[in-house]
Design a protein around this motif. Structure first.
Motif: not given
Length: 134
Positions: A3-5, A9-13, A128-129
């Motif tokens: 959720t934080a990622l 708005l950090i793209d992750c897989d 997120p910060e």
């Protein structure tokens, strides 16, 4: 963590252990897979982990990659013939030996490798910060 990622708005897989072990190339602090490149690897908060998986995490860290652990770190081997002591050795090489179970999580790196890799040990809840800062 997910959720934080996403909120940052950090793209992750998500990557299965087997893919990290056999399908990924480690090149200059990046994981390379099918045309994608990753500079940060989040190790999920698990007690049990395959030896080869954690060995690849160490290889990535030593090549200059950023490794994030959260809440607690692996301590038990999921691989027959590999002991928990061997997992502790890999864990300590990544997150700084000896890793103290009572270590307080934070946002600063707990270890910097010779190849420029950085290892973080984050708290259970991150904003997120916080993710952007790390």
């Amino acid at each position: 963590m997910t959720t934080a990622l996403q909120d940052a708005l950090i793209d992750c897989d998500w990557m299965p252990y087997e893919v990290l072990e056999r399908g990924v190339r480690i090149e200059d602090g990046e994981l390379a897979l099918h045309g994608e490149r990753y500079r940060v690897l989040v190790v999920p908060p698990v007690e049990v982990i395959p030896y080869e998986t954690l060995a690849r995490v160490q290889e990535f860290f030593e090549s200059g990659g950023v490794v994030i652990g959260q809440e607690f770190l692996p301590s038990v081997s999921a691989t027959l013939g590999r002991s928990s002591a061997e997992i502790a050795e890999l864990r300590d090489a990544i997150w700084c030996a000896p890793f103290e179970e009572e270590r307080e999580p934070g946002l600063d790196p707990v270890h910097t490798g010779l190849g420029g890799g950085r290892a973080y040990f984050l708290p259970a809840q991150v904003s997120p910060e916080d993710m952007l800062a790390v």
